[in-house]
Design a protein around this motif. Structure first.
Motif, mmCIF file in Angstrom:
data_model
loop_
_atom_site.group_PDB
_atom_site.id
_atom_site.type_symbol
_atom_site.label_atom_id
_atom_site.label_comp_id
_atom_site.label_asym_id
_atom_site.label_seq_id
_atom_site.Cartn_x
_atom_site.Cartn_y
_atom_site.Cartn_z
ATOM 1 N N ASN A 18 0.843 -1.195 0.000
ATOM 2 C CA ASN A 18 0.000 0.000 0.000
ATOM 3 C C ASN A 18 0.881 1.249 0.000
ATOM 4 O O ASN A 18 1.773 1.376 0.848
ATOM 5 N N ILE A 19 0.648 2.125 -0.946
ATOM 6 C CA ILE A 19 1.431 3.356 -0.980
ATOM 7 C C ILE A 19 0.719 4.369 -0.081
ATOM 8 O O ILE A 19 -0.274 4.998 -0.478
ATOM 9 N N ALA A 20 1.206 4.440 1.139
ATOM 10 C CA ALA A 20 0.636 5.407 2.090
ATOM 11 C C ALA A 20 1.404 6.705 1.909
ATOM 12 O O ALA A 20 1.478 7.236 0.791
ATOM 13 N N SER A 21 2.037 7.206 2.967
ATOM 14 C CA SER A 21 2.712 8.509 2.870
ATOM 15 C C SER A 21 3.333 8.805 4.233
ATOM 16 O O SER A 21 2.925 8.211 5.245
ATOM 17 N N PRO A 77 6.220 7.296 1.487
ATOM 18 C CA PRO A 77 7.150 8.257 0.894
ATOM 19 C C PRO A 77 6.972 9.650 1.494
ATOM 20 O O PRO A 77 5.870 10.037 1.885
ATOM 21 N N GLY A 78 8.097 10.357 1.553
ATOM 22 C CA GLY A 78 8.016 11.803 1.766
ATOM 23 C C GLY A 78 7.689 12.415 0.418
ATOM 24 O O GLY A 78 7.038 11.783 -0.415
ATOM 25 N N GLN A 99 13.351 5.149 -6.355
ATOM 26 C CA GLN A 99 13.618 4.676 -4.990
ATOM 27 C C GLN A 99 12.385 3.997 -4.392
ATOM 28 O O GLN A 99 12.481 2.977 -3.706
ATOM 29 N N VAL A 100 11.211 4.565 -4.669
ATOM 30 C CA VAL A 100 9.981 3.945 -4.154
ATOM 31 C C VAL A 100 9.729 2.632 -4.897
ATOM 32 O O VAL A 100 9.360 1.620 -4.288
ATOM 33 N N GLY A 101 9.978 2.614 -6.209
ATOM 34 C CA GLY A 101 9.843 1.377 -6.988
ATOM 35 C C GLY A 101 10.783 0.299 -6.455
ATOM 36 O O GLY A 101 10.392 -0.863 -6.291
ATOM 37 N N THR A 149 5.458 -0.390 8.220
ATOM 38 C CA THR A 149 5.626 0.710 7.268
ATOM 39 C C THR A 149 7.118 0.862 6.967
ATOM 40 O O THR A 149 7.948 0.627 7.841
ATOM 41 N N ILE A 150 7.414 1.241 5.743
ATOM 42 C CA ILE A 150 8.797 1.580 5.379
ATOM 43 C C ILE A 150 8.782 3.011 4.874
ATOM 44 O O ILE A 150 8.098 3.327 3.892
ATOM 45 N N SER A 151 9.503 3.873 5.564
ATOM 46 C CA SER A 151 9.546 5.274 5.157
ATOM 47 C C SER A 151 10.628 5.494 4.115
ATOM 48 O O SER A 151 11.732 4.960 4.233
ATOM 49 N N VAL A 152 10.281 6.275 3.093
ATOM 50 C CA VAL A 152 11.256 6.688 2.063
ATOM 51 C C VAL A 152 11.118 8.206 2.017
ATOM 52 O O VAL A 152 10.528 8.776 1.109
ATOM 53 N N ASP A 153 11.600 8.854 3.102
ATOM 54 C CA ASP A 153 11.187 10.248 3.320
ATOM 55 C C ASP A 153 12.322 11.192 3.707
ATOM 56 O O ASP A 153 12.073 12.278 4.247
ATOM 57 N N GLY A 154 13.571 10.773 3.446
ATOM 58 C CA GLY A 154 14.700 11.672 3.731
ATOM 59 C C GLY A 154 14.773 12.117 5.190
ATOM 60 O O GLY A 154 15.355 13.168 5.487
#
Ligand code: NAD
Length: 257
Positions: A136-139, A182-183, A227-229, A247-252
């Motif tokens: 799931n692409i959350a945020s 993601p950020g 990076q999200v891919g 959850t996995i954060s990709v948010d700098g």
């Protein structure tokens, strides 16, 4: 196990993150189903382009993710769904007292409810196949909040909660459910917010990117679609088989603040 030959359905995948994730999974050999609410020649050409570039089967299936029956029909029409990426999403920004009711309903329907409807059809298919991945692409807004984004923040927190439930319901099987948070990523969804913000603050668009949008992102860089891919692809790997319900954060660094 490689994902070659698996079928991935990615909702809202004619642009931005959805398209990037579809391309990454196709590059790794997965057959992909692209989706949006439109049904144009360009949509089908996008799928044909992916099929040609990566030598996989790629289809476009029109379905409006604001409509429960169409969410469910998307997975049924796909016929197989080993990897479900719930990505479709929209944004609207306004103070709560001015937030239009129809925008609230649309954001909750597309950004949250659609993931419930697609998962309800896809999980039994994954069970039957003996393997599955729900992504799931959350945020970052699934873990924290910003003013003026009531519907978006509510929907994304809801998606994170539902991800945990799907993970628990499938924990004894070779199925995982996780949310990527993601950020800011510079996609059409974010680019659309820049001109108005520039006007509002009397800033250049570059200043808006650095001083307003990336203000919350400690790296001061946008995360990228690739990076999200790549994170989605990792969640499909054997190394991630015990990663579920999280959850996995990709948010700098945003959510470390
Ligand atoms: P985008 O606008 O580039 O892409 C959104 C996609 O969803 C498009 O393909 C669009 O056609 C599709 N879509 C919109 N409404 C739909 C509907 N009713 N039915 C089917 N498809 C529909 O946006 P994006 O930035 O790539 O966002 C993708 C996801 O990533 C969203 O869930 C968004 O909340 C999330 N996200 C984005 C960012 C970011 O900074 N861009 C950050 C965190 C999370």
């Amino acid at each position: 196990m490689s994902i070659a030959g698996k079928t991935a359905v990615i909702t809202g995948s004619t642009s931005g993150l959805g398209l990037g994730i579809a391309r990454t999974l196709a590059k790794a050999g997965a057959h992909v189903v692209l989706n949006s609410f439109t049904d144009s020649e360009d949509d089908h050409a996008l799928a044909a382009g992916i099929a040609e570039e990566f030598g996989v089967s790629a289809r476009y299936i029109q379905a409006d993710m604001s409509k429960p029956e169409q969410c469910r029909a998307l997975i049924e029409k796909a016929g197989a769904c080993d990897i479900l990426v719930n990505n479709a999403g929209i944004q609207y920004v306004a103070p709560i007292e001015e937030f239009p009711m129809e925008k609230w309903d649309a954001i909750i329907a597309i950004n949250m409810n659609s993931a419930f409807h697609t998962s309800a059809i896809a999980v039994p298919m994954m069970r039957k196949a003996g393997w599955g991945r729900v992504i799931n692409i959350a945020s970052a807004h699934g873990l924290t909040a910003s003013p003026f984004k009531s519907a978006y923040v509510a929907a994304k927190h809801g998606v994170v909660g539902m991800t945990k439930v799907v993970a628990l319901e499938t924990a004894r099987e070779d199925i995982t459910a996780n949310a990527i948070c993601p950020g800011y990523v510079l996609t059409p969804l974010v680019e659309a917010q820049i001109p108005d913000t520039a006007k509002k603050y009397g800033m250049s668009e570059e200043e808006v990117k650095q001083k307003v949008i990336l203000e919350r992102q400690p790296s001061k860089e946008f995360a990228t679609v690739e990076q999200v891919g790549g994170t989605a692809l990792f969640l499909c790997s054997d190394a991630a088989a015990q990663i579920t319900g999280t959850t996995i954060s990709v948010d700098g660094g945003w959510t470390a603040l």
